[in-house]
Structure formats: structure tokens, C-alpha cells
Design an enzyme around this catalytic site. Structure first.
Site, mmCIF file in Angstrom:
data_model
loop_
_atom_site.group_PDB
_atom_site.id
_atom_site.type_symbol
_atom_site.label_atom_id
_atom_site.label_comp_id
_atom_site.label_asym_id
_atom_site.label_seq_id
_atom_site.Cartn_x
_atom_site.Cartn_y
_atom_site.Cartn_z
ATOM 1 N N HIS C 198 40.837 3.067 -47.858
ATOM 2 C CA HIS C 198 39.438 2.739 -48.044
ATOM 3 C C HIS C 198 38.955 3.551 -49.228
ATOM 4 O O HIS C 198 39.255 4.736 -49.340
ATOM 5 C CB HIS C 198 38.626 3.056 -46.800
ATOM 6 C CG HIS C 198 37.191 2.615 -46.943
ATOM 7 N ND1 HIS C 198 36.822 1.297 -46.882
ATOM 8 C CD2 HIS C 198 36.067 3.303 -47.191
ATOM 9 C CE1 HIS C 198 35.525 1.192 -47.073
ATOM 10 N NE2 HIS C 198 35.038 2.402 -47.264
ATOM 11 N N GLY C 207 32.349 0.044 -45.281
ATOM 12 C CA GLY C 207 32.035 -1.329 -45.647
ATOM 13 C C GLY C 207 32.203 -1.595 -47.126
ATOM 14 O O GLY C 207 33.040 -0.999 -47.786
ATOM 15 N N LEU C 233 36.259 -1.809 -37.987
ATOM 16 C CA LEU C 233 36.358 -1.717 -39.449
ATOM 17 C C LEU C 233 36.202 -0.277 -39.952
ATOM 18 O O LEU C 233 35.216 0.395 -39.653
ATOM 19 C CB LEU C 233 35.283 -2.608 -40.100
ATOM 20 C CG LEU C 233 35.295 -2.629 -41.636
ATOM 21 C CD1 LEU C 233 36.565 -3.231 -42.183
ATOM 22 C CD2 LEU C 233 34.082 -3.376 -42.164
ATOM 23 N N ASP C 234 37.184 0.171 -40.740
ATOM 24 C CA ASP C 234 37.127 1.474 -41.408
ATOM 25 C C ASP C 234 36.976 2.640 -40.443
ATOM 26 O O ASP C 234 36.471 3.712 -40.811
ATOM 27 C CB ASP C 234 35.972 1.529 -42.434
ATOM 28 C CG ASP C 234 36.138 0.494 -43.535
ATOM 29 O OD1 ASP C 234 37.280 0.042 -43.748
ATOM 30 O OD2 ASP C 234 35.139 0.129 -44.167
ATOM 31 N N ALA C 235 37.402 2.433 -39.206
ATOM 32 C CA ALA C 235 37.200 3.469 -38.198
ATOM 33 C C ALA C 235 38.502 3.967 -37.585
ATOM 34 O O ALA C 235 38.492 4.752 -36.644
ATOM 35 C CB ALA C 235 36.268 2.964 -37.099
#
Lengths: 290, 290, 290, 290
Positions: C198, C207, C233-235
Site C-alpha cells: 500500500h 484507500g 481493505l488495507d487492514a
């Protein structure tokens, strides 16, 4: 109103001169009088040596001059203040000859930056004393010139290298792990225009096998140095340096591997500064207007 | 000839104005016409917003003006270019009120820098909601003002704090781990003049117990942020940030300990920038002429 | 006597189990009783959760077992201590499928590391939703699989992707700037085996368009995060993070460029940890025995 | 179940011995047989020199032994494997004598860490060849011993220093900017127990005025090194190093100021490693189980 300058064509003025009152006033007055729009400006007064350095970017389209006209107009100012100065045009991409040996990490990194448009240069050719990296270079559509070296008599090699560089009309030469000591004559032909990476945090570990020296000394960080080549080995003006942490777990082989990442990083940053005319040499040191 | 400027008295001009042709020319021409010797100069054109920023240091003794005379002479230029500008005198040390709670790491670091002469400020007093750090502060010969806080009604506390700050004729306030949310009224009384450290790499982990949040999220670096306080919590303009690597070995308690070192570092750097008038605020961001 | 272990074949044991007395004793006694030579060893006791983690490398030739025999011999120990464990053979290179979109920086970096022998993996194929990077990938002799995506119905795309990954017998998938959100079903098919970068210092700027968010917030360092993909998401669990300093001079475009270097760095380090079985997941966090 | 280990009393075993099969098995079996709870464990096999290093922390209350009993029980194992070993008790705070000259940055940092409880040591006294820092030290309730030095005959000074250190029953000595070369005799009396900071990134800039050397060479990062003192100047085993970026804007005076922050950082980290018995010396290098 936003001014689109990121990709606009610019004239880049760099100046080095004795410091005195009125230099910036004269230079900026010169540009203002011609309606020149300054998009970036850096100055530095080296008060220990009473020397002044500046770098200005001016939007080319804001001035009513071609590059040559601008130079002609500026020249009297240069004389008045006893300046060493140059003006370049950002639209004239610099011609950078790469020299490599067998190792591909620095080459590979630079070619990515070149083909992605991130590094705004022309690469007329890659010169190597080995034929190992030919295919990779040629895939990029860049001529690969193999100039073998006879270790018992290197003179013919460097004579051929010199001719290739001249034929390529190189603005600068990048030693991307070329691993041969450049002879004095070639150094002097391209002052502040041959860029090398040394695989140590200079002045530590000058000379051969720096990672082995670093492992032997038990340092806790290894580094790399991007510098201009002079006739004194590993002693030229430093452009950029960085380091990477190591521990007892890291073998000499690990240090070589980790060091390559630092080498790539400092070389690409140093080369970027060079091609954007951000590096001004003062004696054996540099002013980098990053 | 070497110019001794490191410790010389300087006038510091900072400017923020709409960008246009001729700003630097006019300013430098102004100084040159009075024989002003520029010892440091920074400019920045924010092309996205067409806003121009500059910071100039001029040797005070090279100009024939007192600070007030210089301001009067400069004012027409400021008007002409629609500048927000200020000129300060490096010999007038800024008066910085420190506010602390119980933790001493940031206070201790700042007081060392102050007493060693490294941080060129006056500290009229240290204000605290606890009496814990009195003896340490008073050893330095600095008044310690204990203003207790009633957690069910903080208003009297902040009223007293406001009066103390006013009485101290503070140029700026440093929240060196003060741990209370500053009320909006006080924020607006000292815009861009209340400096805080937040113990996270903002905007990560806004609010309380950021190291616990960081440990929970499993980040590999923890950070700290020095910023100007605004009425929106932890959302003011960032002056400086840094990080420190952590691993699975590090407990939350370790993160708190390691984080303190980052907090000290970013606070002392941020405060140094502030007192040397190197920070210009643009909207919710900063230009730092470091 | 020097033991050549750097390039020797090793069995790699990783263990996660409830902490108690005697785990290491039992494991090391097991190896010692078979004359197993331990070349690297890491342990970690997560005392907050009373969970124990270990990673041992044993020279394969020092043991009288094949990989399967070793697993069979070790299994009772695993049962006794309620271990989640695995043993891998360093000679069995992991099969890593790369997924890309149009941007080449991460791909280019990984392919260099692969072809130079620095990254000890097999790459059965590169899958992309665009056909842009085909030629570059194919120069390396690696199959390039173009699977277009219909933005109004992504299901067929992901069905095809799933089949390609299965056909490639992938051990893990690397999203080297693939820029599409992985559907939950695929996430769950490859737990802790889909590696993403990311382009922010998570959890900041989750995001889309994180560099724009970072520029907007005025941060002084930008970062990148290598993490395992989960359905949130992205976690997912963070494997590696790093940052790069930025200043007011840096536009959003600069941040994108500088960020790419951080992205490459954290991805290649994270992937190296993964393929050497150095990453153990605990809840939403990782233990990385680097 | 969470085990509270952060602040629990521990026995710390460190071992250095020829590498062979079965060391860890024997050691962990020893602890397991007495129900010893291992809270932290590190091992390292130096395969180039076939030497093995380990450091184990065992919860003291989990073992049925006093420190002396534990040592007696462990001794046969030490003999069997030809170990250099030691066991310490985390509850026995090490006695650290600080030696300073006139500069306060390292002293001030260490005293903060000491009085805040972050650095778990006793400081029986601070010895100085100047009387400058007396008041600051004495505010902390720590005896300050002024031992003047006659530059034409330093012997009486070092004789007195030696006696003070002996009287203080020092476990280790920290040269927190003491600025005098330690005579060979004293070095040999406290092998791997005299900790120094050198204000350069060793082995760069050995000897006097390293920041001036660094400024002269035009380096882009300055560093500092924490190392054990040996009779060879600035050549002892390195414990910790770090660097800080500098630019052409930074004068030598700036480098001195910035360098102090690096000096403090590496000294406090190095000392922490030392007092927690995390540093094992191997020849002229260190294994640091951080």
C-alpha cells in the site's frame, strides 16, 4: 490561478561567484525586466570562503529569448560579478553514457527510471568491459558497446572508451559499477562530469572490497557514496550518501546485497541532481540545491 | 575573506504573497540599495496555489536602520506586492512559555538546549497542572507556575493559564507533554504560536493512547509529530515528523520509551525552526525553510 | 573451522504455540538427538498473549531425513505442545505469481532481484489486467497472462485470475501495484499468502490516492506498507514499512515518484521475509524473524 | 493468561563457545528440568568462525535457586561445552561511573534517563577533570568528583581516577564526552567495560576534531559511534552507530550541534544494551542481542 510548471520548459541558471552586495538583485532584476517567471530559486552564501552560489529556474515561455539569446543577454552580468555561470534548457535532455561491468543492479535501476520517463535523459550507449549485459541493454533499444580490457595493458581499452564517449557526444558519464580505475587523462577531460558510486560510506573503506573491510571492522551501518570522479581515487566531491543498518546476523554476502540497494539509491538521486543542474562544485565539496 | 555570520545579528524577513514577476527583484533591490548583506535566502513558489514565500536574513550591521526604521522603509514594498510580511531581529530572543504535566523528557531536553546556549530563547516561566517538576525547573532559575486543573471544570484553569501567558509576554507556547486539550479561545489567541508534540505519526492514531493504538495495529515504525495547535484536535499544520523502527520484541511500554526520543527530537527541531522564523503557514500546511 | 551455511540446503521449522516450560528444550533435544546442526535460531515469547513463536534453520545434510521423514518424526512433538508448525526445505523454491497493472517499478525491481539470483523464487507467470508490461516480462522468459477486467462486472476477471493462480500452483501471490481490490473469496483462499504494497504509511491514508491525501495533510514523511491481504481493505497484518522525507518543495507528483522507491523497498524486503518463512502471523500482527 | 515479565526479576545467561550440536538442547533442558520460564532468548551462530553465542532471560521466581546456586548448578554445563558464560540478576543494578569534561549533552541525557527510571543503573559518582558540571550533577544527589589533570603529567590524574573507580565499585565506566585518552593500564583493567562515544561514524575521522574533518571532506551525513575502549585509539569493538543528514547549509558549528544528538542517541542505546548484558564481544566486533 495555478501555474503549470512541473512539466513546463525552463531555463536553468547556475552561478558561482565571489559574494558581495547586489548579486541577487541584479540577477532577479534582469529576469523581471524581461518578464521572466521564476519557478524555483535557491541561493547559498558560503560565508567561510565568501563565495556565493545560486540556481534559478525560469519558465522559458515567459522570456522572449532563445537559449542563445538569453546567454548573450546575461553575459555582461556574468562579467560584472565575476561569475562562473551556465544556463541550460530543460528541454535539451542530457546525453548520459553508462559504463558497467557485470553487475546489473545499478544499470537495471537506471534503465527503469529512464524507460518510465522518471529520469529525463538520453542514453546514447552503454559501454562495458564485459559482454554480459548486452541483451538486457539492447532490449531497451540502447546500443551496447563491448570494449574488452587487457589487464596487462589497459591503455587501448581507455583509448577506445574515450573515443566512444566522444562519439556519443556525452554530457556526462555514469560509472554504474564499472569497477575499473579511470585514468587521469579521462578524469581531466570530463571534470565534474564523471559520476561514480563507491560502495562504502566514504571516506571509510577507500579502495577495494569495502564490504569486507566493513565486516572486518564490525560497523553497524553500511553505506554508499555517489561522487564525481577525480584523479585521486575515491576522493572526489561527494554528491550524495546514505546508509543501511546491519547487525551481527549479516554476513559479508548480506552486506554486499544490502549495500546494492543503497548504491542504487544514492546513484539515482545523485544523477537526478546532476542532470537537473543542481550540483555546484566548490573545491572538493558540493552544493546540492535539492 | 571570511564573513563572520554564524553569530552576527541579523534581520529576518519572511514574506507570503501572491506570486508574480518581480517580487525577489524588488526585495533584493531594496536591500542592495541600502548595502544590505544577505547571509541566507530561501524562496518557494507554490505553483499549485500561485503563492510565493520567502525568508531572507540580512546582516543587521550592514544596514543603516534600526528594526523599526527597516520596517517603515519596507512597508511600501509590502503593500505593493500584497505581502503578509514580518521582520524580526535575531538579537531579540523570543519568549517561550513551556507547559508540562508530569513527564520530563521533552522539558529536560529543551532545558538542556536552553542552558547550553544551543536554543536561543528566553523562558519566562514553566506552567504545569502538576507540581511534580518544580524543583528541576527552579534549579535552572526559571519560575515554575503550578496551575491545578479541576477535571470537572477546566475553565478556571485555562483562565489562569491565559493570564500567566499574557503576564509572561510570551511570543509562543510549547506544549512539552502538557496532556490537556487547549480550548478554542486560547488557540485563536495564539495562532501558529502554540507548538505541540503529538506522540504518533499524524494523521495515524489521532487522540488518546496512540502507542497502544500503534501496538494494536502492529506497525513497524512509530512516529511523533510537532505541529501548531488549532481548535481541531491533532489537525493543525505539521512542522516536523520523524519515526523509529520497532519490532515484535517491542512491547507497548517499549514503544512509549522509544517514542519519547522521537518526540524530543521533533519538538526541538520544530521549536528551533519556529524561533528562527523558518516556518511559514499556508492553509493547513507549512513551508519550513530549514 | 568455518561452516559453509550461507548457501547450504536447510530445513526451516516455524512454530506458533501456547507458551510453556520446555518447548525449546524439546525441539532442540529432538534435533540434537539426530545430530542436526542449527544454523540460525529465533524465538519470541509474546508474554501479553502467552503465545510462543520460533523459527529454526537446520542444515539439511546434518540430518538423516528427507523432508517428509523429518515432518513425520516431528509431528508427535507438534501434537504434544499444541503447535501450529511447518517445516520447509530451502531447496524447494517458492512459486510466486506476480500481479501487476501498468506501473513497472515494483515489477522491475522484483524481476532484477529474481534474475540476479538475489531473490530465490520461481515465477510461474505474471498476471495483469493490462497488456502494457508483456514485452518486459517475456524478455525474462516468464509467461505473461493478460486477463482484462470489465469494470462493470469484475467477477469473470477474478474467476480467471483464480484459475491462473491455481494452474500456476502458486505458493504465494504478490500484488506488485495491481490496483484492484481482491474479492473476499480469493483472500480466504490464500490466507497470509497474498502480499500487497500500500502506498502509504498505514494506517494513514487508507484507500485511494494516498499521496494526494498526504500532500493535502502536509506530512513531512511519506511511507509505504507491505502487508498480507485480508478481506478488510488495507487492514491486513503489516510485514514491513518504511518512510522517506519530503518537504514543501515536493509536489504530489514528486511524492508519487519518491514513494515508488519506498514501495519497492518494503515489498522486496517483505517478500524476502515471506519466502524464507520469516513471517509468522499472530492475529492481525506479524512476528518477523529478520 | 498473560505473563507479567516486563518488570519481573530475571536471571540473564550469556554464553560464547565453540559451535557444535546440542548446546541449546543442553541449556534449555537444564532450565526446563528446573521448571525455568524463559522470557527472552537469542542465539547466533557465527559460521565463519564456528563460534556460538546465546543470551537467555529466565524468570528468577520460576527457578528454585539463588543466583549463586544457579551459577553452581550451571557450571558443569559451561565446562562441558567450553563456554565463556556469565549469569546476572536483573535486580542487581549495575554501578556505572560517568566521566565527563565540560560538555553536558550526553551527561544530561543519561541523568534524565536515570532519574526517570528509564535507565536501570546506579551512578555511584560522576568524575570530571573540570568542575563545571558539579552543580547539575549534585542536584541529582549524585557525588561529583573533580580530579584536575595536569596536561604536562597526566599520570597522577589517572592514578586518582583509577582509585575513584575502584572505590565506587564500578561495574562499568561511561566516557560521556570525557575528552582524554585513557591510558593502556586502565583499559586493560576494565576490558569491555569502558564505553565511549566517538563523534564520528568510525572508522571515518579517527582522532581529533572529527566534525572539522567531516566538513572538510564534504560528507552528506555525519555520525557517531558508541564503542568499548581498548588501548588502540578509537578502534575498539563498535556497539552502536547512527548518522544524521547534513547539507551545504550546515556549518561546522551546525555539525557539532547536530552531532551531539546522534552522540546522545548511540550512547544511551549502547549503554542500555550493555547494562542488560546484550553485548557479547567477539574479537574486535560485537554481537548485540537487541
Amino acid at each position: 490561478m495555478a501555474i503549470e510548471t512541473q512539466n513546463a520548459r525552463k531555463y536553468r541558471l547556475t552561478v558561482s561567484c565571489p559574494d558581495k552586495v547586489g548579486i541577487v538583485a541584479a540577477v532577479t532584476q534582469f529576469f523581471a525586466s524581461h518578464n521572466g517567471w521564476i519557478s524555483e530559486a535557491h541561493q547559498f552564501a558560503d560565508t567561510e570562503n565568501c563565495q556565493f552560489f545560486m540556481r534559478y529556474e525560469v519558465l522559458a515561455d515567459s522570456l522572449p529569448f532563445s537559449l542563445d539569446e538569453l546567454k548573450a543577454k546575461f553575459a555582461p552580468l556574468g562579467d560584472e560579478f565575476d561569475m562562473q555561470w551556465q544556463i541550460t534548457d530543460s528541454a535539451q535532455r542530457k546525453r548520459i553514457v553508462l559504463m558497467v561491468s557485470k553487475e546489473a543492479h545499478a544499470l537495471s535501476d537506471l534503465l527503469y527510471r529512464w524507460r518510465s520517463g522518471e529520469m529525463n535523459i538520453d542514453i546514447p550507449c552503454v559501454i562495458s568491459n564485459h559482454d554480459v549485459l548486452r541483451s538486457y541493454v539492447e532490449w531497451h533499444g540502447i546500443p551496447f558497446v563491448h570494449v574488452p580490457v587487457d589487464m596487462s595493458n589497459k591503455e587501448p581499452h581507455f583509448q577506445a572508451v574515450k573515443e566512444q564517449i566522444a562519439a556519443a557526444e556525452a554530457d556526462a558519464i555514469v560509472l554504474a559499477k564499472y569497477m575499473q580505475i579511470i585514468p587521469e587523462e579521462l578524469c581531466e577531460l570530463y571534470p565534474s562530469r564523471i559520476i561514480n558510486i563507491h560502495h562504502s560510506f566514504l571516506p571509510s573503506f577507500i579502495g577495494a572490497r569495502p564490504y569486507h573491510q566493513a565486516a572486518e571492522r564490525g560497523v553497524k551501518q553500511i553505506g554508499a557514496t555517489c561522487h564525481y570522479v577525480t584523479s585521486e581515487l575515491d576522493a572526489g566531491p561527494i554528491i550524495e550518501q546514505d546508509v543501511h543498518r546491519v547487525t551481527h546476523h549479516n554476513t559479508t554476502a548480506d552486506m554486499v546485497r544490502l549495500g546494492k540497494d543503497v548504491e542504487k539509491a544514492v546513484l539515482s538521486r545523485g544523477l537526478r541532481y546532476h542532470i537537473e543542474d543542481r550540483v555546484l562544485v566548490r573545491g572538493n565539496k558540493t552544493v546540492v540545491f535539492a
